[in-house]
Design a protein around this motif. Sequence first.
Motif, PDB file in Angstrom:
ATOM      1  N   UNK A  79     -97.573  -0.021  74.389  1.00  0.00           N
ATOM      2  CA  UNK A  79     -98.622  -0.496  75.274  1.00  0.00           C
ATOM      3  C   UNK A  79     -99.205  -1.801  74.759  1.00  0.00           C
ATOM      4  N   UNK A  80     -99.479  -2.709  75.685  1.00  0.00           N
ATOM      5  CA  UNK A  80    -100.263  -3.916  75.439  1.00  0.00           C
ATOM      6  C   UNK A  80    -101.647  -3.631  76.005  1.00  0.00           C
ATOM      7  N   UNK A  81    -102.556  -3.213  75.136  1.00  0.00           N
ATOM      8  CA  UNK A  81    -103.819  -2.599  75.548  1.00  0.00           C
ATOM      9  C   UNK A  81    -103.495  -1.386  76.418  1.00  0.00           C
ATOM     10  N   UNK A  82    -103.858  -1.392  77.700  1.00  0.00           N
ATOM     11  CA  UNK A  82    -103.630  -0.214  78.532  1.00  0.00           C
ATOM     12  C   UNK A  82    -102.416  -0.391  79.453  1.00  0.00           C
ATOM     13  N   UNK A  83    -101.653  -1.438  79.250  1.00  0.00           N
ATOM     14  CA  UNK A  83    -100.503  -1.726  80.118  1.00  0.00           C
ATOM     15  C   UNK A  83     -99.213  -1.322  79.416  1.00  0.00           C
ATOM     16  N   UNK A  84     -98.397  -0.491  80.063  1.00  0.00           N
ATOM     17  CA  UNK A  84     -97.113  -0.086  79.495  1.00  0.00           C
ATOM     18  C   UNK A  84     -96.139  -1.262  79.564  1.00  0.00           C
ATOM     19  N   UNK A  85     -95.512  -1.580  78.415  1.00  0.00           N
ATOM     20  CA  UNK A  85     -94.529  -2.660  78.389  1.00  0.00           C
ATOM     21  C   UNK A  85     -93.156  -2.182  77.933  1.00  0.00           C
ATOM     22  N   UNK A  86     -93.030  -0.856  77.696  1.00  0.00           N
ATOM     23  CA  UNK A  86     -91.730  -0.305  77.307  1.00  0.00           C
ATOM     24  C   UNK A  86     -91.824   1.210  77.256  1.00  0.00           C
TER      25      UNK A  86
ATOM     26  N   UNK B  61     -87.832   6.556  77.102  1.00  0.00           N
ATOM     27  CA  UNK B  61     -87.423   7.772  77.802  1.00  0.00           C
ATOM     28  C   UNK B  61     -87.544   7.691  79.325  1.00  0.00           C
ATOM     29  N   UNK B  62     -88.514   6.976  79.830  1.00  0.00           N
ATOM     30  CA  UNK B  62     -88.838   6.998  81.261  1.00  0.00           C
ATOM     31  C   UNK B  62     -88.155   5.831  81.981  1.00  0.00           C
ATOM     32  N   UNK B  63     -87.039   6.147  82.646  1.00  0.00           N
ATOM     33  CA  UNK B  63     -86.291   5.134  83.372  1.00  0.00           C
ATOM     34  C   UNK B  63     -86.384   5.336  84.892  1.00  0.00           C
ATOM     35  N   UNK B  64     -87.386   6.067  85.335  1.00  0.00           N
ATOM     36  CA  UNK B  64     -87.569   6.307  86.765  1.00  0.00           C
ATOM     37  C   UNK B  64     -88.892   5.768  87.301  1.00  0.00           C
ATOM     38  N   UNK B  65     -89.922   5.721  86.475  1.00  0.00           N
ATOM     39  CA  UNK B  65     -91.248   5.328  86.955  1.00  0.00           C
ATOM     40  C   UNK B  65     -91.349   3.826  87.201  1.00  0.00           C
TER      41      UNK B  65
ATOM     42  N   UNK C 168     -90.648  -1.985  85.426  1.00  0.00           N
ATOM     43  CA  UNK C 168     -89.966  -0.722  85.182  1.00  0.00           C
ATOM     44  C   UNK C 168     -88.959  -0.895  84.049  1.00  0.00           C
ATOM     45  N   UNK C 169     -88.379   0.235  83.614  1.00  0.00           N
ATOM     46  CA  UNK C 169     -87.277   0.214  82.658  1.00  0.00           C
ATOM     47  C   UNK C 169     -85.950   0.132  83.412  1.00  0.00           C
TER      48      UNK C 169
ATOM     49  N   UNK D 282     -82.541  -1.091  75.287  1.00  0.00           N
ATOM     50  CA  UNK D 282     -83.115  -0.705  76.572  1.00  0.00           C
ATOM     51  C   UNK D 282     -83.925  -1.905  77.063  1.00  0.00           C
ATOM     52  N   UNK D 283     -83.938  -2.114  78.384  1.00  0.00           N
ATOM     53  CA  UNK D 283     -84.579  -3.293  78.951  1.00  0.00           C
ATOM     54  C   UNK D 283     -85.803  -2.924  79.774  1.00  0.00           C
ATOM     55  N   UNK D 284     -86.912  -3.585  79.484  1.00  0.00           N
ATOM     56  CA  UNK D 284     -88.101  -3.531  80.334  1.00  0.00           C
ATOM     57  C   UNK D 284     -88.116  -4.801  81.174  1.00  0.00           C
ATOM     58  N   UNK D 285     -88.250  -4.663  82.493  1.00  0.00           N
ATOM     59  CA  UNK D 285     -88.184  -5.833  83.375  1.00  0.00           C
ATOM     60  C   UNK D 285     -89.336  -5.823  84.362  1.00  0.00           C
ATOM     61  N   UNK D 286     -89.831  -7.004  84.655  1.00  0.00           N
ATOM     62  CA  UNK D 286     -90.761  -7.204  85.759  1.00  0.00           C
ATOM     63  C   UNK D 286     -90.100  -8.143  86.754  1.00  0.00           C
ATOM     64  N   UNK D 287     -89.903  -7.673  87.969  1.00  0.00           N
ATOM     65  CA  UNK D 287     -89.348  -8.496  89.040  1.00  0.00           C
ATOM     66  C   UNK D 287     -90.485  -9.088  89.858  1.00  0.00           C
TER      67      UNK D 287
END
Length: 219
Positions: free
Chosen positions: A109-116, A119-123, A145-146, A163-168
Amino acid sequence: MKAKLGVLILAAVFCFNSCKKEEDPEPVNPTPAGPVVYPNYSKLAIGNYWVYQRFNLDTSGNYTPTVIDSCYIANDTVIGGKTYFVYTEPYISGGTNTKLLRDSLHYILDMHRIIFSSQDFTSIFKTGYQVAMPINDTICRYESKMTERNLVVHQPAGTYITHTFITNYYMYPAYSNGGSTRYIYSRYAKDIGIVEESLPFFSSSPNYEIRQLLRYHVN
């Protein structure tokens, strides 16, 4: 009913009946399950650093090296009873940028924002709109998402499974000169951290700035 461990049959000469005794097993106390330990993809610790070669990536897929970026964790801080590590990096437009990062289960987390998440590749972790101020004009809609689980990538520092975290970013017409769909991604390797990432882009240019790992030190 608990299973029988054994049956003892007592017989005697001239005895018309037999006697049977059941012996119950000793109660079994299962070993309490310990906390689940997830793989470490952040390596958040004071003194850790990562050195990257930055490239300009054009629309033909050409990587042109530009500068060397050093990212590091020099200290930590406590906010709301939780420890955050202060991650410092060069910013694309100059100067430095800091992030307050922490691990929580399989999330970073970056403060309260998930950045990776490992395990969770659906949310869909976050979605929203970016607005140009002060004109109050919508630039794009974004979605984080992941993706690309267990992707093998080749970097100057070596070959890694990531594993890749992406923002489109889905650009509105007035801001789509560089493309109608843009992205920012980070690829994480277990026990190392980020081995490749793209940096914030300019909506007027189709090119990207990419960091690839040169060397690192993690505790």
